[in-house]
Structures are given as C-alpha cells and as structure tokens.
Design a protein around this motif. Structure first.
Motif, PDB file in Angstrom:
ATOM      1  N   THR A 137      23.903  34.858  38.784  1.00 24.51           N
ATOM      2  CA  THR A 137      22.738  36.071  38.958  1.00 24.51           C
ATOM      3  C   THR A 137      21.671  36.097  38.390  1.00 24.51           C
ATOM      4  OG1 THR A 137      24.675  37.100  38.259  1.00 24.51           O
ATOM      5  CG2 THR A 137      23.061  37.988  38.198  1.00 24.51           C
ATOM      6  N   ALA A 138      20.695  35.456  37.761  1.00 25.61           N
ATOM      7  CA  ALA A 138      19.442  35.202  37.234  1.00 25.61           C
ATOM      8  C   ALA A 138      18.429  34.975  38.758  1.00 25.61           C
ATOM      9  CB  ALA A 138      19.205  34.693  35.987  1.00 25.61           C
ATOM     10  N   ARG A 139      19.314  34.074  38.763  1.00 24.22           N
ATOM     11  CA  ARG A 139      18.127  33.809  39.858  1.00 24.22           C
ATOM     12  C   ARG A 139      18.294  33.922  41.544  1.00 24.22           C
ATOM     13  NH1 ARG A 139      20.901  30.352  43.940  1.00 24.22           N
ATOM     14  NH2 ARG A 139      22.687  29.969  42.353  1.00 24.22           N
ATOM     15  N   ARG A 140      19.197  34.703  41.184  1.00 24.27           N
ATOM     16  CA  ARG A 140      19.370  35.323  42.224  1.00 24.27           C
ATOM     17  C   ARG A 140      18.441  36.495  43.081  1.00 24.27           C
ATOM     18  NH1 ARG A 140      22.471  33.683  47.030  1.00 24.27           N
ATOM     19  NH2 ARG A 140      21.095  34.622  48.579  1.00 24.27           N
ATOM     20  N   PHE A 141      18.406  37.045  41.969  1.00 27.32           N
ATOM     21  CA  PHE A 141      17.661  38.484  41.237  1.00 27.32           C
ATOM     22  C   PHE A 141      15.893  38.050  41.093  1.00 27.32           C
ATOM     23  CE2 PHE A 141      21.848  40.272  41.215  1.00 27.32           C
ATOM     24  CZ  PHE A 141      21.554  41.716  42.323  1.00 27.32           C
ATOM     25  N   ARG A 142      16.016  37.049  40.948  1.00 29.63           N
ATOM     26  CA  ARG A 142      14.292  36.679  40.276  1.00 29.63           C
ATOM     27  C   ARG A 142      13.995  36.749  38.946  1.00 29.63           C
ATOM     28  NH1 ARG A 142      11.840  38.930  45.911  1.00 29.63           N
ATOM     29  NH2 ARG A 142      13.175  37.817  47.542  1.00 29.63           N
ATOM     30  N   LEU A 143      15.220  36.483  38.415  1.00 30.05           N
ATOM     31  CA  LEU A 143      14.934  36.888  36.614  1.00 30.05           C
ATOM     32  C   LEU A 143      14.770  35.187  36.335  1.00 30.05           C
ATOM     33  CD1 LEU A 143      17.315  39.692  36.127  1.00 30.05           C
ATOM     34  CD2 LEU A 143      15.045  40.497  36.316  1.00 30.05           C
ATOM     35  N   ASP A 144      13.436  34.791  36.253  1.00 29.81           N
ATOM     36  CA  ASP A 144      13.052  33.133  36.089  1.00 29.81           C
ATOM     37  C   ASP A 144      13.484  33.149  34.133  1.00 29.81           C
ATOM     38  OD1 ASP A 144      11.079  35.116  35.599  1.00 29.81           O
ATOM     39  OD2 ASP A 144      10.247  33.457  37.139  1.00 29.81           O
ATOM     40  N   ASP A 145      12.956  34.178  33.643  1.00 28.30           N
ATOM     41  CA  ASP A 145      13.071  34.614  32.238  1.00 28.30           C
ATOM     42  C   ASP A 145      14.590  34.245  30.968  1.00 28.30           C
ATOM     43  OD1 ASP A 145      13.899  37.085  32.655  1.00 28.30           O
ATOM     44  OD2 ASP A 145      12.281  37.364  31.281  1.00 28.30           O
ATOM     45  N   ARG A 146      15.053  34.168  32.171  1.00 30.32           N
ATOM     46  CA  ARG A 146      16.960  34.285  31.065  1.00 30.32           C
ATOM     47  C   ARG A 146      17.676  33.714  32.531  1.00 30.32           C
ATOM     48  NH1 ARG A 146      16.324  40.672  31.104  1.00 30.32           N
ATOM     49  NH2 ARG A 146      14.407  39.763  31.151  1.00 30.32           N
ATOM     50  N   GLY A 147      19.375  33.955  31.639  1.00 36.70           N
ATOM     51  CA  GLY A 147      20.296  33.046  32.416  1.00 36.70           C
ATOM     52  C   GLY A 147      20.782  31.999  32.186  1.00 36.70           C
ATOM     53  N   ARG A 148      19.601  31.279  31.513  1.00 34.82           N
ATOM     54  CA  ARG A 148      19.992  29.825  30.971  1.00 34.82           C
ATOM     55  C   ARG A 148      19.553  29.804  29.368  1.00 34.82           C
ATOM     56  NH1 ARG A 148      16.758  26.571  33.361  1.00 34.82           N
ATOM     57  NH2 ARG A 148      15.553  28.122  33.967  1.00 34.82           N
ATOM     58  N   ILE A 149      19.723  28.263  28.532  1.00 38.73           N
ATOM     59  CA  ILE A 149      20.042  27.972  27.994  1.00 38.73           C
ATOM     60  C   ILE A 149      18.866  26.845  27.849  1.00 38.73           C
ATOM     61  CG2 ILE A 149      20.535  27.693  25.178  1.00 38.73           C
ATOM     62  CD1 ILE A 149      23.291  29.001  25.596  1.00 38.73           C
TER      63      ILE A 149
END
Length: 420
Positions: free
Chosen positions: A371-383
C-alpha cells in the motif's frame, strides 16, 4: 532517547526476516540488526512479532476515528472522501496519539450521484464531521477541530467540467483524485446519475497530467471495466455483482492497476455483520458503545451478493499479479453503515484475504509495504533504516497465524509509544 526493540521476530513489510533488534530514535528507524547501543531504552519483545504499522487504504475518518485506528496498530488511514486534505491536517501530522492520514478530498460525481443515496433524507451528518477533536478514543468527547474549511465538492457532468475540477482539487490539497463510477445498483438505488465514459476519461487524463493518482469507486464489473478503460491507477473497491471472468481479471492485470478489495465492506453490503469480531475480547475492550453497535450492524443493501464469488475474485487477481491492498471503507458510527469499525476491520480484512488464499505474509504485505508503494508513501510501510518508526508489536506470529495481529502488545507512531 533511543529505543531498542530486541528479541522479536521481524516482518519487514515484505517478508519475515527472523529475529533482529530494531533501533528507533528521532521518529525514525535507525538500524535493523546489529548491536544495539548500551544507552538505548530496551523493549524485550520475546515471543512477539514486530510489524510495520498497518495502513487502511480506504476510510472516511475523523480525529476520534484516527485515535481508535491507532489503538489497533493502524498508523495510517487513506481517506477516499472527506476533509483531511493537505491544508487541513498539520495538527494531525504532529499528534502521535492519532493515526496519520492522507485524503482525496471529495470525489468527482454528478449532482445527485453516489454517495448521496447512502443517507436517509432526515439524517444529520454534521455531528460526525464537526467538532471532531476527541477527548479520548473511548468517549468520543467534543473539542477543538482545526480546519482550513471543507474541500470543494466536485459535481461534474461533462468532460470539460471534469478536467476543470482537477487543478482545483490539487490546489485544495487532495493527495490523489477519486472518481465515483456508480449507478447505485449495489446500494439498492439503481438509476443514479453516473459519470459517463468520456467524462471519466477526461478527468483521469487531467489527473495524470497533474501527476496525481486516479482512483475509481466501482462496485460492478461494468463500472470496473469503465474505470480500467479510462486508465485509472487503482480501484477503491472490488466488484461484487457477479463472478469474475478471465477477461476482467486479465484487463485489470494488464492495466497495472491496484485493487483495494474491501471484502469486509462487500460482506456488510450483503447483510453480514461484524458481530463475531465485536465479540472478540481483543476488539471489544477497545470500542465504545457506538462503535460496538456499528460493528454489529451491516449495510445490508445487496443481499443477493455471494461472498464466495468475491473471495474467488481476490484469489484470481492475486494469482494474476495484481496488487490487492487492504482497505475497509469504514466511516462513521451508525449501524446502517455497519459491520465495520476503524482499526478493527483491518484485522478482519486480513483474515478475509487469507481466507481467499493469500498467505499470511502476502496479506500483511497488502496492509503495509504494498500500500505504501502504490500510494507513493515512500517513508513508511517497511521496517528499514531511515523510514518512519510506525510499528506494531504483537504476541505470536501472524506470518503463520493471521489472527495473531490482534494480540497487540505495543504500537509506536513516529517512534512514540502509544500509552495504554
């Protein structure tokens, strides 16, 4: 002050990476693995799994709802219709007791089109959208809501009007552009005014010219086909009016669009309640009376739908390589929009995706990194080092037993541990 979370299994948003220490400081993840500094505060996470904070890719929200979502480890909500556009949420971005939020503002729809049919004529929505600053997630008390005024309501009927609205939405702070493609069939109001293909095409093209994601609300196979033909980047729903065909699955896959499945919403539209979820003590203790009653209700607009068909469509899309994302379409605490509750329903949706055939790790990816990748939220969604320290610690191992996501031990938002 730095925090070292040690002895946890780690799911990094894409895959389990085994036991690893995670060092947090200044709101960011500083290190994953390696030796932890001796001056860090230590959180012993033995027996638990550390996940990225969960993301709900389809909500309609308010500050009390953002607080509730965070208690369930949902650290970001993506609003598909509402007021939390870029110019109206600075205080939310700085408040670590609330989930973060991004918003479409209001979606393009004709006058009298969806979602006007959802509310009874005498229903007053103002108490739910005004004075939304809560005293606490459980009381929903009143308080100060700082707003820059509501975003504009883009009613359109022609290609020219659709194209003209896009720069206005961009200027008003929309993070992505939403298009309502719905004749009311699934909601029990067939014949609603609906965007035609030319108007949809023009709006999507203009959104892309402005570098914006174009996302379509579509609940039927026919409207899904319209949206894909227009070139949308994603679908905010999965169709539910009939079984999938190889042709529609191939069309979506070839387009590269993502699908926010919202299976729990489709189930609610079919009349299925969230009563079993509401009875779970891990859920019940976090809900006030309004949300408990709402979760036990349902939309009940399309009883002829078949949940097995929806689950089979999820499986087919996933098998075809489509990014299926976790979303719920949770909105306000009224039973006729029920079967859903902020935060809790993300965990319900994860179970539905696993029931459809995704592995637990794939389902968790759908609520985090994908979801972070598809919504261009490149600062979150992964550790990973450098990213926001939005984290969820749960007892057990949800990469093998998805129900363990509700065994919540701790939640961090920008490295700040949520009290309680």
């Amino acid at each position: 002050m730095k925090t070292a979370i040690v002895n946890a299994r780690v799911f990094d948003g894409e895959r389990p990476i085994g036991p690893a220490g995670v060092l947090v400081g200044d709101g960011r993840i500083l290190a994953v693995g390696g030796n932890m500094p001796s001056d860090a505060e230590v959180v012993d996470a033995a027996g638990a799994t550390l996940l990225p904070g969960l993301i709900d890719a389809h909500v309609h929200t308010g500050e009390d709802s953002l607080a509730l979502a965070l208690t369930f480890g949902v650290t970001t909500e993506l609003e598909m219709q509402g007021g939390h556009t870029r110019h109206a949420r600075a205080h939310i971005e700085d408040d670590d007791t609330l989930a973060d939020v991004r918003s479409a503002g209001f979606g393009l729809t004709p006058p009298g089109g969806h979602p006007s049919e959802l509310f009874p004529e005498d229903f007053d929505i103002r108490p739910f959208v005004e004075g939304g600053r809560r005293a606490s997630a459980r009381t929903g008390g009143p308080g100060d809501r700082r707003q820059a005024g509501p975003p504009p309501m883009p009613h359109v009927t022609t290609p020219e009007e659709a194209a003209a609205w896009i720069p206005r939405l961009v200027a008003s702070g929309s993070d992505y552009i939403k298009f309502m493609v719905d004749d009311g069939t699934v909601e029990g109001h067939p014949g609603l005014p609906m965007l035609d293909q030319a108007t949809l095409n023009a709006g999507v093209a203009e959104a892309h010219r402005h570098g914006m994601l174009a996302i379509a609300h579509a609940l039927t196979v026919d409207t899904t086909r319209m949206a894909i033909e227009a070139g949308v980047d994603g679908l905010a729903h999965l169709f539910m009016d009939r079984p999938h065909t190889p042709e529609i699955i191939r069309m979506i896959a070839d387009s590269g669009a993502f699908v926010v499945a919202c299976v729990c919403l489709n189930a609610s539209l079919m009349g299925m309640t969230g009563e079993e979820l509401a009875d779970d003590p891990r859920v019940r203790g976090r809900l006030d009376d309004r949300w408990d009653k709402t979760l036990r209700g349902s939309f009940d607009r399309y009883p002829q739908g078949r949940l097995d068909d929806v689950l089979a469509s999820v499986a087919a899309l996933h098998e075809a390589g489509v990014d299926v994302l976790v979303g719920t379409d949770t909105s306000i605490p009224v039973p006729f929009l029920g079967g859903l509750a902020h935060g809790a329903s993300v965990h319900h949706e994860l179970r539905y995706l696993v029931r459809a055939g995704l592995t637990p790790s794939a389902a968790l990816n759908a609520a985090t990194a994908a979801t972070a990748r598809r919504f261009r939220l490149d600062d979150r969604g992964r550790i990973a080092p450098g990213l926001r320290a939005d984290l969820l610690l749960v007892d057990g191992d949800p990469t093998t037993a998805i129900g363990d996501t509700l065994n919540i031990r701790a939640v961090w938002r920008r490295g700040a541990r949520l009290a309680g």
